[in-house]
Design an enzyme around this catalytic site. Sequence first.
Site: not given
Length: 112
Positions: A90, A92
């Site tokens: 991930r 972000c």
Amino acid sequence: MIERIETGTRMSKIVKHGGVAYLCGQVGDGADVAAQTRDCLSRVDALLEKAGSSRENILQAIIWLSDMADFAAMNEVWDAWVPQGHAPARACGEARLARPDLKVEIIITAAC
């Protein structure tokens, strides 16, 4: 072979190739980042099902926030949604999103 699902002029909601589903960026409705994240992830669930995949098969998530001050609130919703032991790779970051009312956009890649 490439399979495109829900294809329009500008984009497809899902593109499948080589056993992998690429979902278009998802946004959600709501007044705050938590509500938008919950709605966005509900949309991700629906697209994963259409692609023949699930949360357990997510390979990568890219999350854009309009304000990194919302990071903790978004993560609270995200952490409750991701199945334990199946956290994807991930990233972000903060970005100006397509509309000023949007607080989060999530892009998912998943195995089928």
